[in-house]
Design a protein around this motif. Structure first.
Motif, PDB file in Angstrom:
ATOM      1  N   GLU A   1       0.795  -1.219   0.000  1.00  0.00           N
ATOM      2  CA  GLU A   1       0.000   0.000   0.000  1.00  0.00           C
ATOM      3  C   GLU A   1       0.833   1.277   0.000  1.00  0.00           C
ATOM      4  N   GLN A   2       2.196   1.138  -0.140  1.00  0.00           N
ATOM      5  CA  GLN A   2       3.058   2.305   0.058  1.00  0.00           C
ATOM      6  C   GLN A   2       2.757   3.446  -0.910  1.00  0.00           C
ATOM      7  N   ASP A   3       2.531   3.124  -2.196  1.00  0.00           N
ATOM      8  CA  ASP A   3       2.279   4.187  -3.177  1.00  0.00           C
ATOM      9  C   ASP A   3       1.016   4.976  -2.817  1.00  0.00           C
ATOM     10  N   LYS A   4       0.023   4.242  -2.347  1.00  0.00           N
ATOM     11  CA  LYS A   4      -1.220   4.912  -1.952  1.00  0.00           C
ATOM     12  C   LYS A   4      -0.985   5.813  -0.739  1.00  0.00           C
ATOM     13  N   ALA A   5      -0.220   5.304   0.228  1.00  0.00           N
ATOM     14  CA  ALA A   5       0.064   6.091   1.436  1.00  0.00           C
ATOM     15  C   ALA A   5       0.842   7.357   1.079  1.00  0.00           C
ATOM     16  N   ASP A   6       1.823   7.226   0.166  1.00  0.00           N
ATOM     17  CA  ASP A   6       2.622   8.391  -0.242  1.00  0.00           C
ATOM     18  C   ASP A   6       1.737   9.434  -0.928  1.00  0.00           C
ATOM     19  N   TYR A   7       0.874   8.939  -1.809  1.00  0.00           N
ATOM     20  CA  TYR A   7      -0.028   9.848  -2.516  1.00  0.00           C
ATOM     21  C   TYR A   7      -0.919  10.616  -1.529  1.00  0.00           C
ATOM     22  N   LEU A   8      -1.490   9.886  -0.572  1.00  0.00           N
ATOM     23  CA  LEU A   8      -2.395  10.520   0.396  1.00  0.00           C
ATOM     24  C   LEU A   8      -1.645  11.533   1.251  1.00  0.00           C
ATOM     25  N   GLU A   9      -0.432  11.154   1.666  1.00  0.00           N
ATOM     26  CA  GLU A   9       0.338  12.075   2.497  1.00  0.00           C
ATOM     27  C   GLU A   9       0.644  13.362   1.728  1.00  0.00           C
ATOM     28  N   ASN A  10       1.080  13.226   0.480  1.00  0.00           N
ATOM     29  CA  ASN A  10       1.388  14.423  -0.328  1.00  0.00           C
ATOM     30  C   ASN A  10       0.149  15.274  -0.552  1.00  0.00           C
ATOM     31  N   TRP A  11      -0.965  14.596  -0.823  1.00  0.00           N
ATOM     32  CA  TRP A  11      -2.209  15.316  -1.061  1.00  0.00           C
ATOM     33  C   TRP A  11      -2.588  16.137   0.167  1.00  0.00           C
ATOM     34  N   LEU A  12      -2.540  15.503   1.339  1.00  0.00           N
ATOM     35  CA  LEU A  12      -2.920  16.194   2.577  1.00  0.00           C
ATOM     36  C   LEU A  12      -1.942  17.339   2.882  1.00  0.00           C
ATOM     37  N   ARG A  13      -0.646  17.081   2.683  1.00  0.00           N
ATOM     38  CA  ARG A  13       0.358  18.129   2.965  1.00  0.00           C
ATOM     39  C   ARG A  13       0.137  19.349   2.067  1.00  0.00           C
ATOM     40  N   SER A  14      -0.369  19.112   0.852  1.00  0.00           N
ATOM     41  CA  SER A  14      -0.596  20.245  -0.064  1.00  0.00           C
ATOM     42  C   SER A  14      -1.672  21.190   0.461  1.00  0.00           C
ATOM     43  N   PHE A  15      -2.450  20.755   1.429  1.00  0.00           N
ATOM     44  CA  PHE A  15      -3.454  21.616   2.075  1.00  0.00           C
ATOM     45  C   PHE A  15      -2.962  22.137   3.430  1.00  0.00           C
ATOM     46  N   GLY A  16      -1.680  21.873   3.725  1.00  0.00           N
ATOM     47  CA  GLY A  16      -1.126  22.340   4.992  1.00  0.00           C
ATOM     48  C   GLY A  16      -1.429  21.421   6.165  1.00  0.00           C
ATOM     49  N   ILE A  17      -1.796  20.203   5.872  1.00  0.00           N
ATOM     50  CA  ILE A  17      -2.059  19.240   6.953  1.00  0.00           C
ATOM     51  C   ILE A  17      -0.754  18.477   7.196  1.00  0.00           C
ATOM     52  N   ASP A  18      -0.094  18.786   8.301  1.00  0.00           N
ATOM     53  CA  ASP A  18       1.263  18.299   8.515  1.00  0.00           C
ATOM     54  C   ASP A  18       1.407  17.341   9.687  1.00  0.00           C
ATOM     55  N   ASP A  19       0.353  17.184  10.468  1.00  0.00           N
ATOM     56  CA  ASP A  19       0.448  16.279  11.616  1.00  0.00           C
ATOM     57  C   ASP A  19       0.135  14.861  11.142  1.00  0.00           C
ATOM     58  N   ILE A  20       1.135  14.221  10.572  1.00  0.00           N
ATOM     59  CA  ILE A  20       0.960  12.887   9.984  1.00  0.00           C
ATOM     60  C   ILE A  20       1.976  11.941  10.605  1.00  0.00           C
ATOM     61  N   GLU A  21       1.471  10.968  11.306  1.00  0.00           N
ATOM     62  CA  GLU A  21       2.334  10.049  12.044  1.00  0.00           C
ATOM     63  C   GLU A  21       2.370   8.697  11.326  1.00  0.00           C
ATOM     64  N   HIS A  22       3.546   8.109  11.240  1.00  0.00           N
ATOM     65  CA  HIS A  22       3.703   6.802  10.572  1.00  0.00           C
ATOM     66  C   HIS A  22       3.859   5.703  11.608  1.00  0.00           C
ATOM     67  N   ILE A  23       3.035   4.695  11.516  1.00  0.00           N
ATOM     68  CA  ILE A  23       3.180   3.525  12.387  1.00  0.00           C
ATOM     69  C   ILE A  23       3.268   2.306  11.468  1.00  0.00           C
ATOM     70  N   ASP A  24       4.318   2.295  10.654  1.00  0.00           N
ATOM     71  CA  ASP A  24       4.434   1.280   9.612  1.00  0.00           C
ATOM     72  C   ASP A  24       4.857  -0.068  10.201  1.00  0.00           C
ATOM     73  N   ALA A  25       4.397  -1.121   9.563  1.00  0.00           N
ATOM     74  CA  ALA A  25       4.752  -2.472  10.007  1.00  0.00           C
ATOM     75  C   ALA A  25       5.779  -3.053   9.036  1.00  0.00           C
ATOM     76  N   PRO A  26       6.940  -3.494   9.548  1.00  0.00           N
ATOM     77  CA  PRO A  26       7.939  -4.075   8.646  1.00  0.00           C
ATOM     78  C   PRO A  26       7.375  -5.307   7.931  1.00  0.00           C
ATOM     79  N   ASP A  27       7.651  -5.413   6.630  1.00  0.00           N
ATOM     80  CA  ASP A  27       7.211  -6.577   5.860  1.00  0.00           C
ATOM     81  C   ASP A  27       8.157  -6.739   4.667  1.00  0.00           C
ATOM     82  N   GLU A  28       9.028  -7.721   4.763  1.00  0.00           N
ATOM     83  CA  GLU A  28      10.058  -7.924   3.736  1.00  0.00           C
ATOM     84  C   GLU A  28       9.481  -8.340   2.390  1.00  0.00           C
ATOM     85  N   ARG A  29       8.243  -8.734   2.359  1.00  0.00           N
ATOM     86  CA  ARG A  29       7.678  -9.250   1.112  1.00  0.00           C
ATOM     87  C   ARG A  29       7.328  -8.158   0.101  1.00  0.00           C
TER      88      ARG A  29
END
Ligand SMILES: [Zn+2]
Length: 414
Positions: free
Chosen positions: A42-70
């Motif tokens: 889901e990384q590409d989707k997460a990156d897109y959403l983060e950039n989209w939100l940041r473009s509106f000045g929404i900067d409080d975005i916390e990452h709680i990613d789960a490691p997954d080697e696959r």
């Protein structure tokens, strides 16, 4: 003052159909299939959403990613986004970024990965993920952006939770997030999981059945089909187990009208391939039973009943039957109808859509269970067709606009 601010946000959202289309289109194109579904995560989707939100000045975005080697990024993204209100009390809107595969592509009238408008009805769109669960994500983003654009600080804070891995078990998604950040949802917060609903927007899901998926293995002895007496037919044993599921259902015959259907269900479903040719009598069969159990029955009692059935079938047909657990998810206590989130949601739906809501339970499962298990009353609601996972998955732009207005309304306590 608050009422004026609310009207300003609702009016801005009313004109948001094209923004919904843009978000849906970009999200569907980025897919978000988990590795268990043959995808890259889901990384590409997460990156897109983060950039989209940041473009509106929404900067409080916390990452709680789960490691997954696959997956190529080595992680499954989970995001917590906050837009502060006057109070710390927060309305949380949760969406999952992963989707299920398109399935049989010939059954689609349009390309599943290109959001397409219906020729006769431009409000209607098709594409994998547009209902499940991108509408939830899109609506959350719409509200956050509208607050920023209108310069409005609502009474409640807004929190968006975007998780991975909902379609394949939640271990890298909500379960990881709640383990890493226990207590990020505070008492009194409102938790919305818009991952089930109804085409008229009237249904609030407050309860889910327990889920028990059983793997049944029938071991006989393979032989030439022309000499059946030389072996023990595992398929016949499996057939007896399949028909026996209806007998087990009779033992668990309680009814609870909050649920639809109002009983526990025991459905034989997937079957693994056995022999490739007609003239071999199969010596081994594996199939699965999907049990949805009313909260009044412990799942262990259901398991015991199927194992008892297995012993009796084994004796009758000369086969060995084993019944193993594949998924074990007991029901959690329902969200009370008088809990804050249900009361606020009901009021907002009435105000925005003019619809009177009713509360009920389903046999499906959403991440609301993870919150209910922690004693957090979560409500599941969305204005959707309920066509998730199907070919030609569809949604209405106007449904998303209305849902966003409902969430926005919930942020104001007038
Ligand atoms: Zn979903």
């Amino acid at each position: 003052m608050s009422l004026e601010q609310k009207q300003k946000v609702l009016a801005a959202l009313a004109g948001g159909a094209e923004r919904v289309f843009e978000l849906q289109s970009n999200l569907t194109a980025l897919r978000g299939l988990g590795p268990d579904n043959g995808g890259t995560g889901e990384q590409d989707k997460a990156d897109y959403l983060e950039n989209w939100l940041r473009s509106f000045g929404i900067d409080d975005i916390e990452h709680i990613d789960a490691p997954d080697e696959r997956v190529p990024s080595g992680k499954r993204p989970n995001l917590i986004v906050r837009v502060p209100g006057k109070s710390e009390k927060t309305l949380w809107i949760l969406g999952h970024m992963d989707v299920v595969p398109a399935g049989e592509e010939s059954l689609w009238r349009t390309d599943p990965w290109t959001v397409t408008r219906d020729e006769d009805d431009p409000d209607l769109i098709y594409g994998r993920g547009v209902e499940d669960n991108q509408q939830a994500i899109v609506c959350g983003c719409m509200v956050a952006a509208a607050l920023k654009e209108q310069g409005v600080t609502p009474d409640l804070s807004l929190g968006l939770i975007f998780v991975s891995d909902e379609e394949t078990g939640n271990a890298y998604g909500i379960q990881h997030l709640l383990k890493e950040k226990p207590g990020f949802v505070k008492e009194g917060d409102l938790v919305m999981v818009p991952d089930s609903g109804s085409p008229d927007g009237s249904f609030i899901e407050v309860a889910e059945k327990g889920i028990l998926w059983l793997r049944v293995t029938v071991q006989g002895q393979q032989c030439h089909a022309s000499k059946p007496d030389d072996g023990r037919n595992a398929l016949v044993g499996a057939a007896a187990m399949i028909l026996g599921a209806a007998e087990v259902e009779k033992k668990f015959d309680a009814r609870n009208d909050i649920f639809s259907p109002n009983r526990s269900t025991f459905t034989p479903s997937k079957h693994e391939a056995n022999v490739p040719n007609v003239n071999t009598m199969p010596g081994r069969e594996v199939f699965y039973i999907d049990c949805r159990v009313l909260p009044c029955y412990p799942l262990d009692d259901v398991l015991a009943a199927f194992r008892e059935l297995g012993e009796s079938v084994g004796r009758q047909y000369g086969v060995d039957v084993s019944v193993d657990i594949q998924t074990y998810a007991p029901a959690s206590a329902p969200t009370p109808e008088d809990s804050g989130v249900v009361v606020a949601l009901r009021k907002a739906v009435k105000e925005v859509l003019g619809v009177e809501c009713w509360c009920g339970g389903v046999g499906g499962s959403t991440v609301a269970v993870s919150f209910r298990q922690l004693g957090i009353p979560a409500a599941v609601w969305a204005h959707i067709f309920e066509n998730c996972h199907t070919p030609n998955e569809a949604a209405r732009l106007s449904f998303a606009v209305g849902d966003a207005q409902v969430y926005a309304s919930m942020l104001f306590s007038d």
